[in-house]
Scaffold this motif. Structure first.
Motif, PDB file in Angstrom:
ATOM      1  N   THR A 107      -3.260   7.921 -10.135  1.00 10.84           N
ATOM      2  CA  THR A 107      -3.170   6.469 -10.196  1.00 10.84           C
ATOM      3  C   THR A 107      -4.493   5.896 -10.676  1.00 10.84           C
ATOM      4  O   THR A 107      -5.533   6.544 -10.622  1.00 10.84           O
ATOM      5  CB  THR A 107      -2.834   5.873  -8.814  1.00 10.84           C
ATOM      6  N   SER A 108      -4.440   4.658 -11.131  1.00  9.76           N
ATOM      7  CA  SER A 108      -5.622   3.998 -11.683  1.00  9.76           C
ATOM      8  C   SER A 108      -6.449   3.396 -10.554  1.00  9.76           C
ATOM      9  O   SER A 108      -6.154   2.325 -10.053  1.00  9.76           O
ATOM     10  CB  SER A 108      -5.198   2.894 -12.659  1.00  9.76           C
ATOM     11  N   SER A 109      -7.495   4.109 -10.157  1.00 11.74           N
ATOM     12  CA  SER A 109      -8.348   3.595  -9.081  1.00 11.74           C
ATOM     13  C   SER A 109      -9.813   3.744  -9.471  1.00 11.74           C
ATOM     14  O   SER A 109     -10.650   4.170  -8.705  1.00 11.74           O
ATOM     15  CB  SER A 109      -8.077   4.354  -7.779  1.00 11.74           C
ATOM     16  N   GLY A 110     -10.086   3.434 -10.726  1.00 13.58           N
ATOM     17  CA  GLY A 110     -11.444   3.571 -11.230  1.00 13.58           C
ATOM     18  C   GLY A 110     -11.485   4.538 -12.397  1.00 13.58           C
ATOM     19  O   GLY A 110     -10.605   5.365 -12.566  1.00 13.58           O
TER      20      GLY A 110
ATOM     21  N   TYR B 255      -0.794   2.688 -15.687  1.00 17.09           N
ATOM     22  CA  TYR B 255      -1.475   3.866 -15.149  1.00 17.09           C
ATOM     23  C   TYR B 255      -1.051   4.122 -13.701  1.00 17.09           C
ATOM     24  O   TYR B 255      -0.773   5.255 -13.304  1.00 17.09           O
ATOM     25  CB  TYR B 255      -2.993   3.676 -15.199  1.00 17.09           C
ATOM     26  N   SER B 256      -1.014   3.062 -12.899  1.00 15.47           N
ATOM     27  CA  SER B 256      -0.667   3.204 -11.489  1.00 15.47           C
ATOM     28  C   SER B 256       0.785   3.631 -11.310  1.00 15.47           C
ATOM     29  O   SER B 256       1.097   4.504 -10.501  1.00 15.47           O
ATOM     30  CB  SER B 256      -0.916   1.886 -10.746  1.00 15.47           C
ATOM     31  N   GLY B 257       1.682   2.995 -12.076  1.00 19.20           N
ATOM     32  CA  GLY B 257       3.103   3.292 -11.934  1.00 19.20           C
ATOM     33  C   GLY B 257       3.448   4.707 -12.326  1.00 19.20           C
ATOM     34  O   GLY B 257       4.142   5.423 -11.581  1.00 19.20           O
ATOM     35  N   PHE B 258       2.963   5.151 -13.488  1.00 20.37           N
ATOM     36  CA  PHE B 258       3.290   6.499 -13.948  1.00 20.37           C
ATOM     37  C   PHE B 258       2.480   7.568 -13.219  1.00 20.37           C
ATOM     38  O   PHE B 258       2.994   8.646 -12.921  1.00 20.37           O
ATOM     39  CB  PHE B 258       3.074   6.611 -15.460  1.00 20.37           C
ATOM     40  N   GLY B 259       1.220   7.269 -12.907  1.00 26.23           N
ATOM     41  CA  GLY B 259       0.402   8.250 -12.210  1.00 26.23           C
ATOM     42  C   GLY B 259       0.868   8.529 -10.803  1.00 26.23           C
ATOM     43  O   GLY B 259       0.563   9.580 -10.234  1.00 26.23           O
ATOM     44  N   ASP B 260       1.651   7.621 -10.235  1.00 26.31           N
ATOM     45  CA  ASP B 260       2.127   7.757  -8.863  1.00 26.31           C
ATOM     46  C   ASP B 260       3.595   8.190  -8.798  1.00 26.31           C
ATOM     47  O   ASP B 260       4.192   8.196  -7.734  1.00 26.31           O
ATOM     48  CB  ASP B 260       1.974   6.402  -8.145  1.00 26.31           C
TER      49      ASP B 260
ATOM     50  N   ALA C 226      10.813   4.283  -4.167  1.00 28.57           N
ATOM     51  CA  ALA C 226      11.302   4.482  -5.537  1.00 28.57           C
ATOM     52  C   ALA C 226      10.246   4.259  -6.602  1.00 28.57           C
ATOM     53  O   ALA C 226      10.338   4.841  -7.693  1.00 28.57           O
ATOM     54  CB  ALA C 226      12.494   3.555  -5.796  1.00 28.57           C
ATOM     55  N   GLY C 227       9.248   3.408  -6.342  1.00 21.84           N
ATOM     56  CA  GLY C 227       8.259   3.128  -7.364  1.00 21.84           C
ATOM     57  C   GLY C 227       8.901   2.605  -8.630  1.00 21.84           C
ATOM     58  O   GLY C 227       9.753   1.720  -8.606  1.00 21.84           O
ATOM     59  N   ILE C 228       8.511   3.182  -9.770  1.00 22.43           N
ATOM     60  CA  ILE C 228       9.053   2.734 -11.054  1.00 22.43           C
ATOM     61  C   ILE C 228      10.356   3.441 -11.415  1.00 22.43           C
ATOM     62  O   ILE C 228      10.919   3.210 -12.478  1.00 22.43           O
ATOM     63  CB  ILE C 228       8.023   2.905 -12.184  1.00 22.43           C
ATOM     64  N   GLY C 229      10.824   4.337 -10.543  1.00 23.47           N
ATOM     65  CA  GLY C 229      12.165   4.885 -10.707  1.00 23.47           C
ATOM     66  C   GLY C 229      12.302   6.134 -11.554  1.00 23.47           C
ATOM     67  O   GLY C 229      13.398   6.430 -12.028  1.00 23.47           O
ATOM     68  N   LEU C 230      11.227   6.922 -11.729  1.00 26.02           N
ATOM     69  CA  LEU C 230      11.356   8.116 -12.565  1.00 26.02           C
ATOM     70  C   LEU C 230      12.183   9.207 -11.903  1.00 26.02           C
ATOM     71  O   LEU C 230      12.835   9.995 -12.596  1.00 26.02           O
ATOM     72  CB  LEU C 230       9.982   8.659 -12.946  1.00 26.02           C
ATOM     73  N   ALA C 231      12.180   9.275 -10.570  1.00 24.87           N
ATOM     74  CA  ALA C 231      13.090  10.217  -9.914  1.00 24.87           C
ATOM     75  C   ALA C 231      14.524   9.847 -10.257  1.00 24.87           C
ATOM     76  O   ALA C 231      15.355  10.722 -10.574  1.00 24.87           O
ATOM     77  CB  ALA C 231      12.875  10.203  -8.403  1.00 24.87           C
ATOM     78  N   GLY C 232      14.827   8.563 -10.219  1.00 20.22           N
ATOM     79  CA  GLY C 232      16.164   8.101 -10.585  1.00 20.22           C
ATOM     80  C   GLY C 232      16.520   8.430 -12.016  1.00 20.22           C
ATOM     81  O   GLY C 232      17.669   8.745 -12.333  1.00 20.22           O
ATOM     82  N   THR C 233      15.526   8.370 -12.911  1.00 17.03           N
ATOM     83  CA  THR C 233      15.768   8.728 -14.307  1.00 17.03           C
ATOM     84  C   THR C 233      16.243  10.171 -14.411  1.00 17.03           C
ATOM     85  O   THR C 233      17.204  10.484 -15.122  1.00 17.03           O
ATOM     86  CB  THR C 233      14.483   8.542 -15.138  1.00 17.03           C
ATOM     87  N   GLY C 234      15.563  11.067 -13.699  1.00 19.92           N
ATOM     88  CA  GLY C 234      15.969  12.468 -13.708  1.00 19.92           C
ATOM     89  C   GLY C 234      17.308  12.701 -13.054  1.00 19.92           C
ATOM     90  O   GLY C 234      18.119  13.504 -13.531  1.00 19.92           O
TER      91      GLY C 234
END
Length: 383
Positions: free
Chosen positions: A295-298, A343-348, A16-24
């Motif tokens: 995602t934020s990896s550098g 960055y990591s949450g939204f980018g992923d 689920a991560g931060i839940g943006l699929a659920g938002t939609g």
């Protein structure tokens, strides 16, 4: 399999991560009642974005180690945005079986199998489009075959977030439906020709549902989501750093940049830093949309925002709030959240408006049709 006769339809959100699929999904009238992800930081951001949702349970932990009592036994739809790390052309390409991250797909299949007769009627998977070509197509065929073994016929769609938002973010969606399926045979832009070999494979049970046209692809709109960052804000790069940015542009890139620089109005673009022949170079997009968020990896994984025109140029990193807006969450409250986690949450994540469109035009109609046709265990296609 689960076959409730009325809405609200209940959703289990795997990875689920931060839940943006659920938002939609919630925007389309579905009720997300169960979520799981291994990352506590993403769960924390989920709580910040959503607060407490009545009747919702979020389990933080390794899906492969959840007990049977933790699994969702009363869901109508299972959504799974499983890791793309080993499927993406920007990743390892280790694949669905050998990749440490993407192989967690099989934990999802194991969980579905453990649900037995309580498996949901509908499955939706989301991943990068390179999933279709991973290991010359063998990985996606293996995934579809595993869903076939659990009683699902599978449809494959390619949808770019640029139909809804000023971000180029093509993604692959697999929709699995239990029971007998009526196939309307339609292809079209949502099922590009490079998916034809999958549908043509006689060892796979697939179908095509008739769907409406997507909105036109956006070529503008970036400026509308950008934050107002004032002249004295230290987020704008120093003059020397901007000079290095400009100097790194290739000849073709520099010609495009110079044309924008001479413009009588300001233009807004995004830029990525890439390695070209062993040399780091900045590349500025030709259109007024963002490239695919990562995602934020550098530093090289983040996008820069370029304001150019009237003979001047300013450059800065894209902000976390701009990330949120480009993913369909413009009202997100990010106070107290570190830039790295944002960055990591939204980018992923998956773009919420894309999920909402898919749910309204595909998932909900299938659930409604399945409920109407439950004695025959079949559903009819809209076409």
């Amino acid at each position: 399999m689960t076959n409730r006769s009325r809405a609200p339809w209940r959703v289990a959100e795997f990875f689920a991560g931060i839940g943006l699929a659920g938002t939609g999904l919630r925007a389309a009238g579905l009720e997300v009642t169960w979520s799981n992800d291994i990352a506590k930081a993403k769960h924390d951001l989920f709580r910040r974005l959503n607060g407490k949702i009545r009747g919702h349970r979020y389990i933080v932990g390794d899906l492969g180690k959840l007990s049977s009592s933790d699994l969702p036994y009363d869901s109508d739809l299972a959504w799974a945005s499983f890791p793309c790390t080993d499927l993406s052309i920007a990743g390892t390409r280790a694949g669905l079986h050998k990749g440490a991250a993407s192989s967690t797909f099989w934990h999802f299949i194991k969980a579905l199998s453990a649900l037995g007769d309580s498996r949901p009627r509908l499955i939706a998977l989301e991943n990068v489009t390179a999933f279709a070509t991973s290991h010359s197509g063998r990985d996606i065929a293996s995934a579809i075959r595993s869903l076939n073994g659990l009683g699902y016929s599978v449809d494959i769609l390619s949808i770019d977030a640029r139909h809804f938002l000023p971000q180029s973010r093509p993604r692959l969606f697999l929709v699995g439906v239990s029971g007998a399926v009526l196939d309307d045979g339609k292809a079209g832009s949502i099922r590009p020709k490079w998916l034809d070999p999958i549908y043509a494979d006689p060892s796979l049970r697939t179908h095509r549902m008739g769907l409406p046209e997507l909105p036109p692809l956006r070529t503008t709109g970036l400026a509308e989501i950008l934050e107002q960052v004032g002249d004295g804000d230290d987020r704008w790069w120093a003059r020397e750093r901007v000079a290095v940015f400009i100097e790194s542009l290739s000849r073709a890139q520099r010609a495009r940049f110079d044309a924008l620089l001479a413009g009588t109005s300001y233009s807004y673009r995004t830029a990525y830093r890439r390695m070209r022949d062993g040399v780091p170079r900045w590349e500025v997009r030709s259109d007024e949309v963002a490239g695919c968020l990562r995602t934020s990896s550098g530093g090289s994984s983040k996008q820069a925002v370029v304001e150019v025109g009237h003979g001047t140029c300013r450059v800065r990193w894209m902000t976390p709030m701009e990330y949120a807006s480009l993913m369909g969450a413009p009202s997100a409250s990010l106070s107290g959240i570190s830039d790295h986690h944002a960055y990591s949450g939204f980018g992923d994540a998956v773009c919420a408006p894309v999920v909402e469109w898919l749910a309204r035009n595909y998932l909900v109609p299938v659930l409604e049709s399945a409920a109407d046709d439950s004695p025959q265990d079949t559903w009819a296609l809209a076409g």
